[in-house]
Design an enzyme around this catalytic site. Sequence first.
Site, PDB file in Angstrom:
ATOM      1  N   HIS A  17       4.070   2.362  13.501  1.00  0.00           N
ATOM      2  CA  HIS A  17       3.082   3.561  13.436  1.00  0.00           C
ATOM      3  C   HIS A  17       3.637   4.593  14.459  1.00  0.00           C
ATOM      4  CE1 HIS A  17      -1.001   1.891  11.675  1.00  0.00           C
ATOM      5  NE2 HIS A  17       0.111   1.512  11.145  1.00  0.00           N
ATOM      6  N   ASP A  60       3.646  -6.249   4.002  1.00  0.00           N
ATOM      7  CA  ASP A  60       3.354  -4.822   5.122  1.00  0.00           C
ATOM      8  C   ASP A  60       4.353  -5.172   6.138  1.00  0.00           C
ATOM      9  OD1 ASP A  60       2.118  -2.702   6.125  1.00  0.00           O
ATOM     10  OD2 ASP A  60       0.263  -3.502   5.729  1.00  0.00           O
ATOM     11  N   GLU A  62      -5.306   1.381   2.791  1.00  0.00           N
ATOM     12  CA  GLU A  62      -4.802   0.051   3.592  1.00  0.00           C
ATOM     13  C   GLU A  62      -5.073   0.936   5.036  1.00  0.00           C
ATOM     14  OE1 GLU A  62      -3.248  -2.415   6.535  1.00  0.00           O
ATOM     15  OE2 GLU A  62      -2.622  -0.372   6.020  1.00  0.00           O
ATOM     16  N   GLU A  63      -4.563   2.114   5.390  1.00  0.00           N
ATOM     17  CA  GLU A  63      -4.202   2.565   6.701  1.00  0.00           C
ATOM     18  C   GLU A  63      -5.770   3.043   7.302  1.00  0.00           C
ATOM     19  OE1 GLU A  63      -1.992   2.275   8.550  1.00  0.00           O
ATOM     20  OE2 GLU A  63      -0.059   2.445   7.255  1.00  0.00           O
ATOM     21  N   HIS A  89       0.871  -1.350   0.035  1.00  0.00           N
ATOM     22  CA  HIS A  89       0.086  -0.079  -0.174  1.00  0.00           C
ATOM     23  C   HIS A  89       0.828   1.371   0.152  1.00  0.00           C
ATOM     24  CE1 HIS A  89       0.173   0.999   4.381  1.00  0.00           C
ATOM     25  NE2 HIS A  89       0.309  -0.161   4.466  1.00  0.00           N
ATOM     26  N   ASP A 119       5.923   1.627   7.089  1.00  0.00           N
ATOM     27  CA  ASP A 119       4.727   1.261   6.813  1.00  0.00           C
ATOM     28  C   ASP A 119       3.909   1.988   5.762  1.00  0.00           C
ATOM     29  OD1 ASP A 119       2.181   0.067   6.869  1.00  0.00           O
ATOM     30  OD2 ASP A 119       1.801   0.633   8.851  1.00  0.00           O
TER      31      ASP A 119
END
Length: 381
Positions: A324, A244, A223-224, A72, A189
């Site tokens: 994250h 991922d 995606e997030e 992504h 990410d």
Amino acid sequence: MSLPNIDTDYLSHTLETLLSIASPSGYTDRIVHWVGDELERLGLQVEITRRGAIRATLEGRDDQPARAIVSHLDTLGAIITRIKDNGRLAVAPVGHWSSRFAEGARVTIFAPDGAYRGTILPLKASGHVYADAIDEQPVNWDQVEVRIDAPFASAADTEAAGIGVGDILAVDPQPEFFDNGFIVSRHLDDKAGVAAVLAAMKALIDSGSVPVVRTVFLFSISEEVGSGASSILTHDIASLVAVDNGAVAPGQGSRETGVTIGMGDMTGPFDFHLTRKLIKLCETHDIGHQRDHFRHYRSDNASAVEGGADVRTALVTFGVDASHGYERTHIDALDSVARLLTAYALSEVEIRRDADDVGDLEGFTHQPDDVAEGAEGHRTD
């Protein structure tokens, strides 16, 4: 069978370029253009969906059962929820991340009439004013605000500049690449995953290697925020490997070296046969690997299945410390991911029945259920 070499210089430079392009969920057009251009430069035909998800195909010796690999392009970010009386911005997260990692972040505010720079600050930002009270402030998104680097002292000033509720903020990645192989940045990410996928594609193309079956490379843009690959698969795709990050932390199996195979996440276990095929490929080609299970995690696989795709799913990850947050991985993990993806593209099809949407029992898979030697129990009734 030897695998094509991965150009790790290309991988690193590609990752550096990807990180330089802001792409929070909801503001991904620019990165779609860059990745689309790069795919065409590599010689692939590119399809772009209405909203910007990308499909690129490497033809194989056979058409079916088609395979897909998805990563992504979108990252975490923030969105304006209110213009405050002092001209500063109240914001909410785009994607799931903590305001603890937002405090102090430099941001770009994408307003219709032009971008502005700013900083996400706690409401009590100065120790010279608030003393120990700054350490007692709660951690949540109501406790931060964005200070814009412009002479705005009121809501009217900010609104006059064209900044309004709903405008998207991108967070600076601040990447560092170290000679020892470590890479530290926000948004690894999944830009590190995208770079690994592009490096695998380049290796296959440069070496003249032809995938066993048609292999579709997918790049999602949401995606997030949960929707990810929900609408970009075609009906002929039988298996989907998501690329991922894997969460490195105490109690987890992920590492920043080698490839981490996700066995399951909060949505359940991944496909038994496809997952074990990937593990076997790692063993066959001497690719460092480990397994992990993620309790508070989901990927493009979840959105694809929830969107109605009848596909086998598996998860390939590169270990990321402080996911994250301010993330760290190692080039060894990204190289391992890319090598595994090339091995997968060149591997023989084991479940031929997957070429058909439905069928009878002939050729359907079997999961082992025999009791291992030496593990027999003794039961008395």
